[in-house]
Write an enzyme that holds these catalytic residues in place. Structure first.
Site: not given
Length: 271
Positions: A178, A216, A218-221
Site C-alpha cells: 500500500k 485514518t 483503522g484504514t488497514g483493517c
C-alpha cells in the site's frame, strides 16, 4: 418464510475498545458488504484515537477453540487476519486454518498502530512470515511494514513495485504494497505469483485519488476486510482489491470526525 443464505467472512484480530479498528472495524466492513461477520479475538486492546494504553492477549488454546467453533458450524468463505501479537497465537491460528482448509485468506501484517504504537513483538514476526504467509491468498503490508519485511527503504513507486515482487518470490503468496505519503498518492501495487516460479510476478497498479484527512484510524483493517469480502463474493484478486479501495475511499471521503486524535473512517457511508 423466506430463508436467506449469505457468505460468512471471518475476522481473526484484536478488539479495539474505541471501535475504529480491529475486530470492530472488520465487523462493520463485513456488514456494510451485506455479508455475515464471524470473529476470533486474539487480544483485547485498551485504546482510543490518541493511542494504545494496554494489550491483553488471549491464550493460544482459546483462539484455537474460537476457530474450531466457527469452522465446525458456519465455515467462512474468506478469512481476514489482523493483529496476532505473539508467536504462540500465530502458530495456533496457522495450525487450525490449515486443519480446516481455510480459503481466501487475507493477512494484514499489523505491526504498528496508526498512532505509532507497536502491536507485535519481535519473535512474532518470524512466526508470521513462516506460518501464516504461506497460507495467505494475499498479504497487505503498508510501506513501513513492507520495509520491515525486506530490510530496506522504499523511496519511489518503482521501489514499491520491486519490493512487492520480491516479497512474492520470498513468500509465495500475492502481495499488495500500500502506498504512503512519502511515495505517491493513494496508489497500491499488487504482485501475484504466476504458474512458473522463475517468471516475474504479475503486476497490477491501483491508482486512486488520495482523500486528505487526518481521520485514518483503522484504514488497514478496513481495506483488508473489504478485500476478504470481495473474495467471498467471488471476485478475482485484482477485482477484489479495486472494489475494496473504492469502498475505503468512500469511507474516508464521508468525513466522519470523532475523537481527539486520528479518528475512524465511516464504514457505513453507503447507507
Amino acid at each position: 418464510m423466506n430463508v436467506t443464505t449469505v457468505p460468512a467472512v471471518l475476522s481473526i484480530a484484536g478488539s479495539d475498545s474505541s471501535g475504529g479498528a480491529g475486530i470492530q472495524a472488520d465487523i462493520k466492513t463485513i456488514t456494510a458488504h451485506r455479508l455475515f461477520a464471524e470473529t476470533a479475538i486474539t487480544a483485547l486492546t485498551a485504546q482510543n484515537t490518541l493511542g494504545v494504553r494496554s494489550v491483553l492477549d488471549a491464550t493460544p488454546a482459546f483462539v484455537a477453540d474460537e476457530l474450531d467453533a466457527v469452522f465446525e458450524d458456519i465455515p467462512p468463505a474468506a478469512v481476514k487476519i489482523g493483529m496476532v501479537s505473539s508467536a504462540p497465537i500465530i502458530e495456533a491460528v496457522a495450525e487450525r486454518l490449515a486443519h480446516w482448509g481455510a480459503i481466501n485468506i487475507v493477512v494484514d501484517p499489523v505491526m504498528v498502530a496508526t498512532s505509532g504504537a507497536r502491536l507485535i513483538d519481535e519473535g512474532a514476526v518470524s512466526a508470521l512470515t513462516e506460518c501464516l504467509f504461506p497460507l495467505a491468498t494475499v498479504i497487505t503490508p503498508n510501506i513501513k511494514e513492507a520495509e520491515a519485511l525486506v530490510g530496506h527503504a522504499i523511496g519511489s513507486a518503482h521501489d514499491q513495485e520491486v519490493v512487492a515482487a520480491e516479497l512474492v518470490k520470498r513468500f509465495g503468496c500475492a502481495v499488495l504494497v500500500k502506498g504512503g505519503h512519502n511515495v505517491n498518492d493513494a496508489n497500491d501495487v499488487l504482485a501475484e505469483p504466476v504458474a512458473h516460479e522463475n517468471d516475474a510476478p504479475r503486476i497490477t497498479w491501483f491508482r486512486h485519488k488520495r482523500v486528505e484527512t487526518e481521520n485514518t484510524h483503522g484504514t488497514g483493517c478496513t481495506l483488508s476486510s473489504a478485500i476478504a469480502c470481495a473474495l467471498a463474493q467471488g471476485r478475482t484478486l485484482p477485482e477484489a482489491v479495486n472494489q475494496a479501495k473504492e469502498y475505503l475511499t468512500g469511507a474516508l471521503a464521508a468525513g466522519l470526525d470523532l475523537g481527539h486524535g486520528s479518528g475512524p473512517v465511516n464504514h457505513m457511508w453507503e447507507y
